[in-house]
Design an enzyme around this catalytic site. Structure first.
Site, mmCIF file in Angstrom:
data_model
loop_
_atom_site.group_PDB
_atom_site.id
_atom_site.type_symbol
_atom_site.label_atom_id
_atom_site.label_comp_id
_atom_site.label_asym_id
_atom_site.label_seq_id
_atom_site.Cartn_x
_atom_site.Cartn_y
_atom_site.Cartn_z
ATOM 1 N N SER A 184 -19.760 -29.011 97.788
ATOM 2 C CA SER A 184 -18.915 -28.346 96.788
ATOM 3 C C SER A 184 -18.665 -29.185 95.548
ATOM 4 C CB SER A 184 -17.586 -27.928 97.419
ATOM 5 O OG SER A 184 -16.974 -29.013 98.067
ATOM 6 N N HIS A 244 -20.324 -22.056 100.017
ATOM 7 C CA HIS A 244 -20.858 -21.838 98.660
ATOM 8 C C HIS A 244 -22.230 -21.176 98.663
ATOM 9 C CE1 HIS A 244 -17.646 -23.976 96.632
ATOM 10 N NE2 HIS A 244 -17.672 -24.818 97.648
ATOM 11 N N LYS A 260 -15.485 -16.580 98.307
ATOM 12 C CA LYS A 260 -16.236 -17.076 97.146
ATOM 13 C C LYS A 260 -17.141 -15.966 96.607
ATOM 14 C CE LYS A 260 -15.006 -21.682 98.149
ATOM 15 N NZ LYS A 260 -15.026 -22.757 99.104
HETATM 16 C C1 PLP Z 1 -13.810 -23.333 99.896
HETATM 17 C C2 PLP Z 1 -14.365 -24.024 101.060
HETATM 18 C C3 PLP Z 1 -13.812 -23.877 102.327
HETATM 19 C C4 PLP Z 1 -12.535 -23.138 102.562
HETATM 20 O O1 PLP Z 1 -12.702 -21.769 102.412
HETATM 21 P P1 PLP Z 1 -11.430 -20.854 102.054
HETATM 22 O O2 PLP Z 1 -11.850 -19.498 102.460
HETATM 23 O O3 PLP Z 1 -11.185 -21.027 100.608
HETATM 24 O O4 PLP Z 1 -10.290 -21.380 102.883
HETATM 25 C C5 PLP Z 1 -14.443 -24.490 103.387
HETATM 26 N N1 PLP Z 1 -15.554 -25.221 103.212
HETATM 27 C C6 PLP Z 1 -16.109 -25.406 101.996
HETATM 28 C C7 PLP Z 1 -17.348 -26.228 101.859
HETATM 29 C C8 PLP Z 1 -15.522 -24.829 100.883
HETATM 30 O O5 PLP Z 1 -16.034 -25.034 99.678
#
Ligand code: PLP
Length: 390
Positions: free
Chosen positions: A177, A205, A236
């Protein structure tokens, strides 16, 4: 509680104080932040689904029919037909036997890792894994071992040394990320086979973005069905909210009985589940959305590389621009904001002290005009902040 103000003061002195920026109106490429119209290059809403009419309509209809709250946790009386339909839908989308929903991706990672490993086990992670994976590993009481980012020979050495543990679990983000690069999944899978470990990937992602059908990095690498545990988020590219895990029927049945972050929290609201289903439909039926995102990624990546910026080997819609120190990074981020462009600076503890960066993310809904404006401002930044080249 004097320590509160003392610690806050220390955070401010180090230039690490964090403020909330309030957005007026929906999540779109152009947003109003603190009264100023801004181009947003900082969202995970990669396909523009967070404000898509079809998701909104699906959500509204579900609210009319089922109300706004689920009223209880899933195992008490909170399981509504939309939850099981969405779980079936996700399993079909990912081509797996079964799926389980969590209220967020964070909770999915917490639930899975803490229920699969314990004191006699080891969790092996990439140093740049998401915080939710690290938190989960700590909470599991398993031994936590870390290999340098994407370093497969170090992973192998760790695996060699870990044969005495009862279970070995390798966990990795499929797209990282903060660096926007991909985990070497084929190598990880073959090392896991060689040393009898199991593999879990976090497709937060990658879901909806990678692979011909948008199924994720697993599809991109042709590894479908070969990874034991695949986690993803609906928050996302899918534009809604919630986390999920896919895998074998038995894995999911086990998680339903063991994962505390599934058991001890209220089920997702119906409107959110309906929006997620509409998001999955769009991802499957409108590949053009994904194609537009990739066109935008190539355009910006080529433009910035031509100007000589260090994009840290980004291969995805997440494009970091390496700056270096905290001060300069925040100064450039502020300058961008003054020019109507929102790209946050990423500082410690999220990244190491000397690896501060601007973290940009692109959307399918950015127009060519938006992208050209971004490149124009970056060419000014190059002259103003990097005299004599860098
Ligand atoms: C955003 C994210 C999460 C958490 O997901 P949410 O649904 O926002 O709680 C977990 N792992 C990664 C790699 C992320 O980027």
């Amino acid at each position: 509680m004097d320590f509160l103000s003392k610690e806050l003061q220390e955070i401010k002195e180090k230039g690490l104080y964090r403020d909330l920026r309030i957005i007026t109106g929906p999540q779109e490429p152009r947003v109003i932040i603190e009264g100023r119209e801004c181009l947003l290059f900082a969202s995970n809403n990669y396909l523009g689904l967070a404000n898509h009419p079809r998701l909104k309509k699906a959500s509204q209809e579900a609210i009319e029919r089922y109300g706004v709250g689920a009223g209880a946790s899933r195992l008490i009386s909170g399981t509504m037909e939309l939850h099981t339909r969405l779980e079936e839908r996700i399993a079909r989308f990912k081509g797996r036997e079964s799926a389980i929903l969590f209220s967020s991706g964070y909770l999915a990672n917490l639930g899975v890792i803490t229920s699969l490993v314990g004191r006699e086990d080891v969790v092996i992670v990439d140093r740049l894994n998401h915080a939710s994976i690290i938190d989960a590993a700590r909470l599991s009481f398993a031994k936590l071992l870390v290999y340098p980012h994407r370093d497969m020979s170090r992973l192998e050495r760790i695996l060699e040394r870990c044969q005495a543990y009862k279970r070995r679990l390798i966990v990795t983000d499929s797209i990282f990320s903060m660096d926007g690069d991909l985990a070497p999944l084929p190598e990880i899978v073959s090392l896991a086979k060689k040393y009898q470990a199991f593999v879990m990937i976090d497709e937060a992602h990658a879901t909806g973005v990678f692979g011909r059908k948008g199924r994720g990095a697993e599809e991109h690498f042709g590894l479908e069905g070969e990874i034991d545990i695949v986690m993803g988020t609906l928050s996302k590219a899918i534009g809604s909210l919630g986390g999920f895990v896919t895998g074998s029927q038995r894995l999911i049945e086990y998680l339903r009985n063991k994962a505390r972050s599934f058991i001890y929290t209220t089920a997702l609201p119906p409107g959110v589940c309906a929006a997620s289903m509409a998001g999955l439909d769009l991802i499957e039926n409108e590949p053009l959305l994904r194609e537009r995102l990739w066109q935008n990624v190539r355009y910006i990546r080529d433009g910035l590389l031509r100007m000589g910026f260090d994009l840290m080997g980004s291969e995805t819609q997440i494009i970091p621009i390496l700056i270096g120190g905290v001060g300069k990074t925040m100064e450039i981020s502020e300058y961008l904001f003054s020019q109507g462009i929102f790209i946050p600076g990423i500082r410690p503890p999220t990244v190491p002290e000397d690896r501060c960066r601007l973290r940009m993310s692109l959307m399918a809904t950015h127009t060519r005009e938006d992208l050209d404006r971004l490149l124009e401002v970056f060419s000014v930044i190059k002259r103003r902040f990097f005299r004599g080249g860098s």
